[in-house]
Enzyme design. Structure first.
Site, mmCIF file in Angstrom:
data_model
loop_
_atom_site.group_PDB
_atom_site.id
_atom_site.type_symbol
_atom_site.label_atom_id
_atom_site.label_comp_id
_atom_site.label_asym_id
_atom_site.label_seq_id
_atom_site.Cartn_x
_atom_site.Cartn_y
_atom_site.Cartn_z
ATOM 1 N N SER A 108 3.277 87.668 22.954
ATOM 2 C CA SER A 108 4.709 88.487 23.868
ATOM 3 C C SER A 108 4.169 89.403 24.389
ATOM 4 C CB SER A 108 5.532 89.295 22.909
ATOM 5 O OG SER A 108 6.737 90.054 23.251
ATOM 6 N N HIS A 155 -12.056 86.866 9.195
ATOM 7 C CA HIS A 155 -11.264 87.458 8.647
ATOM 8 C C HIS A 155 -10.538 87.521 7.424
ATOM 9 C CE1 HIS A 155 -10.947 82.727 7.774
ATOM 10 N NE2 HIS A 155 -10.440 83.174 6.509
ATOM 11 N N ASN A 183 6.184 81.718 18.253
ATOM 12 C CA ASN A 183 5.059 80.834 18.374
ATOM 13 C C ASN A 183 4.015 81.409 17.047
ATOM 14 O OD1 ASN A 183 2.991 78.511 18.766
ATOM 15 N ND2 ASN A 183 1.641 80.304 19.858
ATOM 16 N N ALA A 208 9.691 89.587 18.364
ATOM 17 C CA ALA A 208 9.030 89.901 20.326
ATOM 18 C C ALA A 208 9.229 88.444 20.875
ATOM 19 C CB ALA A 208 8.801 90.809 20.026
ATOM 20 N N CYS A 223 11.939 89.719 30.692
ATOM 21 C CA CYS A 223 12.378 87.986 31.651
ATOM 22 C C CYS A 223 13.190 88.340 32.440
ATOM 23 C CB CYS A 223 12.114 87.074 30.943
ATOM 24 S SG CYS A 223 13.608 87.688 29.620
#
Length: 207
Positions: A26, A90, A108, A140, A176
């Site tokens: 984002s 991880h 996503n 977001a 945007c």
């Protein structure tokens, strides 16, 4: 990636707060250097950043390093010289973390978390987290993406099944060009979550 680093950090910083900041795809990821810089103005705070590949479009890794942290990416996870028994990034990161901030959480990545996907460092780390690790998700995305019916279901799963804390989004003019609900919580309020959770005190700077 060195397991020795994480062991040393745990021992050397036993009284510190380890903040793991996760950035995803984002435009709000542009705030990552600000979040890191502000967090490191508090006493006994350590920060590591885990970035999805798309999030790196929006900030410079050098800015994170200059602030006093580092950025971990998919390229650091499975190196060519990996052998069975070597530390797994991880897993080491989730052992290190005292609190996790997914800021920003894109549509996503939100969908991936809700459906249990583990196809990159970010989602593998989140899937491996202990349920006791405080985890905050700051959505977001574009307003219509946020209003999509699947988003509500994904947020329900994240809140009610996975038990993460979801904060935001807020309404404002978006990058945007649209105006509406979908912007990430203000970055200073994200820092405040950590400050309040651990009752942090700022560093005192002497002239």
């Amino acid at each position: 990636m060195s397991k020795d680093f994480f062991i040393a950090e745990k021992e050397r910083q036993a009284n510190s707060v380890h903040v793991l900041l996760i950035t995803t795809g984002s435009v709000a990821s542009v705030k990552a250097p600000l979040i890191v810089t502000e967090l490191l103005r508090y006493r006994n705070v350590r920060v590591e950043v885990v970035a999805s590949k798309p999030s790196l479009t929006f900030f410079s890794q050098d800015d994170i390093v200059k602030a006093g942290s580092r950025v971990w990416t998919d390229d650091d996870e499975w190196v060519d010289e990996y052998k069975i028994g070597d530390p797994i990034l991880h897993i080491e990161l989730r052992r290190w973390a005292d609190i996790v901030l997914v800021a920003p959480c894109s549509a996503n990545t939100l969908a991936k978390i809700a459906n249990g996907l583990c196809d990159n460092l970010v989602t593998s780390l989140l899937r491996a987290l202990a349920p006791t690790t405080p985890t905050y998700v700051f959505p977001a995305m574009n307003t219509l993406m946020f209003e999509h019916p699947l988003t509500a279901e994904h947020l329900r799963v994240v809140r009610e099944v996975i038990r993460y804390n979801v904060v935001g989004p807020i309404g404002k003019a978006l990058a945007c060009g649209d105006t509406g609900l979908g912007a990430m919580t203000e970055w200073k309020d994200i820092v405040k979550v950590v400050v309040d959770s651990f009752d942090l005190t700022p560093l005192i700077k002497y002239a």
